[in-house]
Design an enzyme around this catalytic site. Structure first.
Site, PDB file in Angstrom:
ATOM      1  N   ASP A  54      -7.162  -6.105   4.229  1.00  0.00           N
ATOM      2  CA  ASP A  54      -6.434  -4.832   4.273  1.00  0.00           C
ATOM      3  C   ASP A  54      -6.470  -4.250   5.686  1.00  0.00           C
ATOM      4  O   ASP A  54      -7.546  -3.951   6.205  1.00  0.00           O
ATOM      5  CB  ASP A  54      -7.109  -3.871   3.270  1.00  0.00           C
ATOM      6  CG  ASP A  54      -6.422  -2.529   3.134  1.00  0.00           C
ATOM      7  OD1 ASP A  54      -5.357  -2.324   3.742  1.00  0.00           O
ATOM      8  OD2 ASP A  54      -6.971  -1.682   2.403  1.00  0.00           O
ATOM      9  N   ASP A  85      -4.644   3.778  -2.146  1.00  0.00           N
ATOM     10  CA  ASP A  85      -5.735   4.153  -1.245  1.00  0.00           C
ATOM     11  C   ASP A  85      -6.213   5.557  -1.542  1.00  0.00           C
ATOM     12  O   ASP A  85      -5.489   6.530  -1.320  1.00  0.00           O
ATOM     13  CB  ASP A  85      -5.246   4.082   0.205  1.00  0.00           C
ATOM     14  CG  ASP A  85      -5.083   2.649   0.675  1.00  0.00           C
ATOM     15  OD1 ASP A  85      -6.081   1.905   0.654  1.00  0.00           O
ATOM     16  OD2 ASP A  85      -3.955   2.279   1.047  1.00  0.00           O
ATOM     17  N   HIS A 128      -1.273  -1.289  -4.329  1.00  0.00           N
ATOM     18  CA  HIS A 128      -2.536  -0.861  -3.709  1.00  0.00           C
ATOM     19  C   HIS A 128      -2.530   0.648  -3.537  1.00  0.00           C
ATOM     20  O   HIS A 128      -1.637   1.219  -2.895  1.00  0.00           O
ATOM     21  CB  HIS A 128      -2.668  -1.573  -2.356  1.00  0.00           C
ATOM     22  CG  HIS A 128      -3.974  -1.388  -1.673  1.00  0.00           C
ATOM     23  ND1 HIS A 128      -5.098  -2.122  -1.994  1.00  0.00           N
ATOM     24  CD2 HIS A 128      -4.341  -0.570  -0.660  1.00  0.00           C
ATOM     25  CE1 HIS A 128      -6.097  -1.763  -1.203  1.00  0.00           C
ATOM     26  NE2 HIS A 128      -5.670  -0.806  -0.388  1.00  0.00           N
ATOM     27  N   MET A 188     -12.032  -5.382   5.178  1.00  0.00           N
ATOM     28  CA  MET A 188     -11.197  -4.433   5.929  1.00  0.00           C
ATOM     29  C   MET A 188     -10.954  -4.996   7.329  1.00  0.00           C
ATOM     30  O   MET A 188     -11.901  -5.280   8.067  1.00  0.00           O
ATOM     31  CB  MET A 188     -11.893  -3.073   6.062  1.00  0.00           C
ATOM     32  CG  MET A 188     -11.892  -2.219   4.809  1.00  0.00           C
ATOM     33  SD  MET A 188     -10.270  -1.920   4.082  1.00  0.00           S
ATOM     34  CE  MET A 188      -9.414  -1.061   5.411  1.00  0.00           C
ATOM     35  N   HIS A 241      -8.358   1.369  -4.176  1.00  0.00           N
ATOM     36  CA  HIS A 241      -9.295   1.203  -3.063  1.00  0.00           C
ATOM     37  C   HIS A 241      -9.910   2.562  -2.776  1.00  0.00           C
ATOM     38  O   HIS A 241      -9.268   3.436  -2.199  1.00  0.00           O
ATOM     39  CB  HIS A 241      -8.499   0.653  -1.862  1.00  0.00           C
ATOM     40  CG  HIS A 241      -9.297   0.510  -0.616  1.00  0.00           C
ATOM     41  ND1 HIS A 241      -8.711   0.289   0.621  1.00  0.00           N
ATOM     42  CD2 HIS A 241     -10.642   0.536  -0.388  1.00  0.00           C
ATOM     43  CE1 HIS A 241      -9.653   0.195   1.540  1.00  0.00           C
ATOM     44  NE2 HIS A 241     -10.827   0.347   0.964  1.00  0.00           N
ATOM     45  N   MET A 259     -11.982   4.964  -0.855  1.00  0.00           N
ATOM     46  CA  MET A 259     -12.637   5.224   0.428  1.00  0.00           C
ATOM     47  C   MET A 259     -13.259   6.607   0.341  1.00  0.00           C
ATOM     48  O   MET A 259     -12.790   7.582   0.939  1.00  0.00           O
ATOM     49  CB  MET A 259     -11.605   5.130   1.564  1.00  0.00           C
ATOM     50  CG  MET A 259     -11.239   3.695   1.901  1.00  0.00           C
ATOM     51  SD  MET A 259      -9.677   3.559   2.766  1.00  0.00           S
ATOM     52  CE  MET A 259      -8.562   3.595   1.374  1.00  0.00           C
ATOM     53  N   MET A 265      -8.672   8.497  -0.573  1.00  0.00           N
ATOM     54  CA  MET A 265      -9.470   8.940   0.587  1.00  0.00           C
ATOM     55  C   MET A 265      -9.921  10.380   0.381  1.00  0.00           C
ATOM     56  O   MET A 265      -9.141  11.214  -0.101  1.00  0.00           O
ATOM     57  CB  MET A 265      -8.624   8.864   1.861  1.00  0.00           C
ATOM     58  CG  MET A 265      -8.049   7.489   2.120  1.00  0.00           C
ATOM     59  SD  MET A 265      -7.224   7.459   3.714  1.00  0.00           S
ATOM     60  CE  MET A 265      -6.512   5.812   3.678  1.00  0.00           C
ATOM     61  N   SER A 288       0.840  -1.203   0.000  1.00  0.00           N
ATOM     62  CA  SER A 288       0.000   0.000   0.000  1.00  0.00           C
ATOM     63  C   SER A 288       0.870   1.247   0.000  1.00  0.00           C
ATOM     64  O   SER A 288       1.628   1.499   0.943  1.00  0.00           O
ATOM     65  CB  SER A 288      -0.904   0.006   1.229  1.00  0.00           C
ATOM     66  OG  SER A 288      -1.503   1.281   1.337  1.00  0.00           O
TER      67      SER A 288
HETATM   68  C1  DX5 Z   1      -6.298   1.869   5.479  1.00  0.00           C
HETATM   69  C2  DX5 Z   1      -5.904   1.517   4.078  1.00  0.00           C
HETATM   70  C3  DX5 Z   1      -4.820   0.521   3.993  1.00  0.00           C
HETATM   71  C4  DX5 Z   1      -3.531   0.914   4.691  1.00  0.00           C
HETATM   72  C5  DX5 Z   1      -3.038  -0.323   5.362  1.00  0.00           C
HETATM   73  O1  DX5 Z   1      -7.502   2.514   5.487  1.00  0.00           O
HETATM   74  O2  DX5 Z   1      -6.995   1.025   3.338  1.00  0.00           O
HETATM   75  O3  DX5 Z   1      -4.580   0.059   2.672  1.00  0.00           O
HETATM   76  O4  DX5 Z   1      -2.553   1.414   3.842  1.00  0.00           O
HETATM   77  O5  DX5 Z   1      -1.915  -0.004   6.098  1.00  0.00           O
HETATM   78  P1  DX5 Z   1      -1.277  -1.017   7.142  1.00  0.00           P
HETATM   79  O6  DX5 Z   1      -0.864  -2.251   6.365  1.00  0.00           O
HETATM   80  O7  DX5 Z   1      -0.108  -0.260   7.694  1.00  0.00           O
HETATM   81  O8  DX5 Z   1      -2.328  -1.321   8.173  1.00  0.00           O
HETATM   82 ZN    ZN Z   2      -6.556   0.040   1.350  1.00  0.00          ZN
END
Ligand code: DX5
Ligand code: ZN
Length: 214
Positions: free
Chosen positions: A171, A31, A29, A133, A62, A64, A33, A6
């Protein structure tokens, strides 16, 4: 077993170098947000498009974000191969899964820790990936929610019954302490931020994790 580093935990000032360090991972990956669905804010489609030429890996986006239906086409145009949105973020998940597939991307659906796997029973055939999650989304480096092991087993069983080709991704809070147990529970893809980019040598951390999961 696929690993999806990620980029949330990468050093953004050295992003090209950090992507090169994890080139042996099957997925990258990303993310996304929006500061509304989750408290944190990351990046939009332009960054995905700018990163696209740096890697041939599967770009695993991903989302969010609230109203994910507004942004699917833009992330697909930017180069996303898998587009995963949250069940909790849209009223019409089945329609959106079908739309993601119609763009040529693979369609993923994510559930937060409070959402039962059973909520996916009527859309599993429309999914290419279920993302369980294992933390509340928003930040890297959080503690793994133990109940997630059972949810991975349930998600794998649901997919086996109705759509065996559907991948189960997990994740949040994953590392060498729980990766094998997640594989044994039926996970196909493990997302890892801090365990890879928080290590002094991300490439070595990835090699160790691949060896652990052999
Ligand atoms: C959190 C993200 C993850 C995050 C995971 O909301 O969706 O992808 O990067 O990070 P770690 O592996 O450090 O928990
Ligand atoms: Zn993620």
């Amino acid at each position: 077993m696929k690993i999806a580093p990620s980029l949330l935990s990468a050093d953004f000032a050295r992003i090209a170098e950090q992507i090169a360090e994890v080139r042996d991972a099957a997925y990258l990956h990303l993310d996304v947000m929006d500061g509304r669905f989750v408290p944190n804010i990351t990046w939009g489609p332009k960054i995905v498009a700018d990163l696209r030429p740096l890697s041939k890996q599967t770009f695993d986006c991903h989302l969010m974000i609230v109203e994910p239906e507004r942004y699917v086409d833009e992330f697909r145009a930017a180069g996303a191969d898998v587009i995963t949105f949250h069940l909790e973020a849209t009223c019409h998940a089945q329609r959106l899964l079908a739309h993601v597939r119609s763009t040529g991307a693979r369609a993923g659906i994510a559930i937060c820790p409070q959402t039962p796997v059973a909520m996916l029973a009527d859309v599993v055939e429309d999914c290419d990936l279920i993302l369980v999650m294992s933390v509340n989304p928003g930040f890297a480096g959080q503690a793994f929610v133990p109940r997630s092991f059972e949810k991975v087993r349930q998600a794998r069983a649901l997919a086996d019954e109705r759509n065996p080709r559907c991948e189960i991704e997990v994740d949040g809070g994953i590392g060498e302490a729980n990766a094998r147990e997640l594989r044994d529970a039926g996970a196909d893809v493990l997302v890892m931020g801090k365990s890879i980019f928080g290590a002094p040598d991300p490439g070595a951390a990835l090699r160790d994790l691949h060896a652990l999961l052999k």
